[in-house]
Motif scaffolding. Structure first.
Motif, mmCIF file in Angstrom:
data_model
loop_
_atom_site.group_PDB
_atom_site.id
_atom_site.type_symbol
_atom_site.label_atom_id
_atom_site.label_comp_id
_atom_site.label_asym_id
_atom_site.label_seq_id
_atom_site.Cartn_x
_atom_site.Cartn_y
_atom_site.Cartn_z
ATOM 1 N N THR A 5 -0.561 42.180 66.733
ATOM 2 C CA THR A 5 0.509 42.935 66.088
ATOM 3 C C THR A 5 1.478 41.993 65.383
ATOM 4 N N LEU A 6 1.788 40.864 66.023
ATOM 5 C CA LEU A 6 2.674 39.888 65.388
ATOM 6 C C LEU A 6 2.060 39.316 64.118
ATOM 7 N N ILE A 7 0.774 39.024 64.161
ATOM 8 C CA ILE A 7 0.096 38.493 62.974
ATOM 9 C C ILE A 7 0.073 39.547 61.872
ATOM 10 N N SER A 8 -0.251 40.793 62.228
ATOM 11 C CA SER A 8 -0.275 41.870 61.236
ATOM 12 C C SER A 8 1.106 42.108 60.636
ATOM 13 N N THR A 9 2.128 42.042 61.483
ATOM 14 C CA THR A 9 3.499 42.224 60.998
ATOM 15 C C THR A 9 3.876 41.115 60.033
ATOM 16 N N GLY A 10 3.527 39.885 60.377
ATOM 17 C CA GLY A 10 3.800 38.755 59.484
ATOM 18 C C GLY A 10 3.064 38.867 58.161
ATOM 19 N N LEU A 11 1.803 39.301 58.214
ATOM 20 C CA LEU A 11 1.033 39.468 56.974
ATOM 21 C C LEU A 11 1.619 40.574 56.105
ATOM 22 N N TRP A 12 2.044 41.676 56.735
ATOM 23 C CA TRP A 12 2.671 42.758 55.964
ATOM 24 C C TRP A 12 3.989 42.299 55.359
ATOM 25 N N ALA A 13 4.730 41.492 56.103
ATOM 26 C CA ALA A 13 5.990 40.975 55.570
ATOM 27 C C ALA A 13 5.727 40.087 54.354
ATOM 28 N N LEU A 14 4.699 39.245 54.424
ATOM 29 C CA LEU A 14 4.361 38.384 53.279
ATOM 30 C C LEU A 14 3.855 39.207 52.100
ATOM 31 N N LEU A 15 3.022 40.204 52.373
ATOM 32 C CA LEU A 15 2.536 41.079 51.310
ATOM 33 C C LEU A 15 3.699 41.824 50.658
ATOM 34 N N SER A 16 4.611 42.306 51.475
ATOM 35 C CA SER A 16 5.779 43.020 50.956
ATOM 36 C C SER A 16 6.688 42.100 50.158
ATOM 37 N N ALA A 60 9.190 45.381 57.054
ATOM 38 C CA ALA A 60 9.912 45.805 55.851
ATOM 39 C C ALA A 60 11.303 45.191 55.802
ATOM 40 N N LEU A 61 11.987 45.172 56.941
ATOM 41 C CA LEU A 61 13.330 44.605 56.995
ATOM 42 C C LEU A 61 13.319 43.105 56.732
ATOM 43 N N SER A 62 12.355 42.400 57.303
ATOM 44 C CA SER A 62 12.313 40.954 57.096
ATOM 45 C C SER A 62 11.928 40.605 55.660
ATOM 46 N N ALA A 63 11.017 41.365 55.068
ATOM 47 C CA ALA A 63 10.634 41.090 53.680
ATOM 48 C C ALA A 63 11.790 41.374 52.727
ATOM 49 N N LYS A 64 12.445 42.509 52.900
ATOM 50 C CA LYS A 64 13.562 42.859 52.019
ATOM 51 C C LYS A 64 14.740 41.914 52.246
ATOM 52 N N GLY A 65 14.998 41.550 53.500
ATOM 53 C CA GLY A 65 16.068 40.603 53.802
ATOM 54 C C GLY A 65 15.801 39.236 53.190
ATOM 55 N N ALA A 66 14.552 38.763 53.299
ATOM 56 C CA ALA A 66 14.190 37.484 52.683
ATOM 57 C C ALA A 66 14.310 37.570 51.163
ATOM 58 N N GLY A 67 13.941 38.711 50.611
ATOM 59 C CA GLY A 67 14.084 38.895 49.167
ATOM 60 C C GLY A 67 15.533 38.837 48.726
ATOM 61 N N SER A 76 26.786 44.329 49.387
ATOM 62 C CA SER A 76 27.596 45.509 49.117
ATOM 63 C C SER A 76 27.006 46.673 49.907
ATOM 64 N N ALA A 77 27.685 47.790 49.894
ATOM 65 C CA ALA A 77 27.175 48.969 50.597
ATOM 66 C C ALA A 77 25.848 49.415 49.989
ATOM 67 N N PHE A 78 25.721 49.284 48.687
ATOM 68 C CA PHE A 78 24.476 49.659 48.020
ATOM 69 C C PHE A 78 23.348 48.718 48.429
ATOM 70 N N ALA A 79 23.652 47.426 48.554
ATOM 71 C CA ALA A 79 22.639 46.452 48.975
ATOM 72 C C ALA A 79 22.188 46.714 50.407
ATOM 73 N N VAL A 80 23.115 47.071 51.273
ATOM 74 C CA VAL A 80 22.756 47.387 52.661
ATOM 75 C C VAL A 80 21.891 48.641 52.706
ATOM 76 N N ALA A 81 22.219 49.629 51.899
ATOM 77 C CA ALA A 81 21.414 50.848 51.845
ATOM 78 C C ALA A 81 20.000 50.536 51.362
ATOM 79 N N ARG A 82 19.883 49.643 50.383
ATOM 80 C CA ARG A 82 18.560 49.245 49.897
ATOM 81 C C ARG A 82 17.819 48.398 50.916
ATOM 82 N N LEU A 83 18.553 47.780 51.826
ATOM 83 C CA LEU A 83 17.939 46.939 52.856
ATOM 84 C C LEU A 83 17.370 47.779 53.994
#
Length: 122
Positions: A5-16, A60-67, A76-83
């Motif tokens: 699950t950790l490997i799959s989560t990491g791969l999805w984060a990289l793909l995202s 999703a959170l880690s990919a968007k946060g890294a982005g 901003s509030a809009f950035a947090v909503a998009r996060l």
């Protein structure tokens, strides 16, 4: 979490994170600056379907946060909503309970109760 699950989560984060680099269309945000609508908006939340609700939300959170960190997006509030929106979408898509179907119904009712929702055509 299991190792798989950790490997799959990491791969999805990289793909995202890679999907964040594929712009589809810009849209106008509050403050009159354009933000890209990327392939991540389609790919990121799907992680909940494949690796589970919480692991998908984490991906999703880690990919968007890294982005956001890479792009240097202002907080901003809009950035947090998009996060957090993709994370909640991953939880929604990864949940197998039938009670999750109440979420869109409540959202629609909440929208229609607001003045702008009452002006929307049916």
């Amino acid at each position: 979490m299991k190792k798989e699950t950790l490997i799959s989560t990491g791969l999805w984060a990289l793909l995202s994170l890679g999907a964040l680099l594929i712009p589809i269309r810009p849209f106008l945000a509050p403050g009159a600056h354009q933000l890209p609508f990327t392939a991540f908006e389609f790919v990121g939340p799907l992680s909940g379907t494949f690796v589970g609700a919480l692991a998908g939300a984490l991906a999703a959170l880690s990919a968007k946060g890294a982005g956001f960190l890479i792009a240097g997006t202002a907080g901003s509030a809009f950035a947090v909503a998009r996060l957090i929106t993709p994370s909640f979408a991953a939880i929604y898509l990864g949940t197998k309970s039938k009670w999750i179907l109440l979420v869109p119904a409540i959202a629609i009712i909440g929208f229609l109760l607001k003045p702008v929702g009452q002006q929307a055509p049916y």
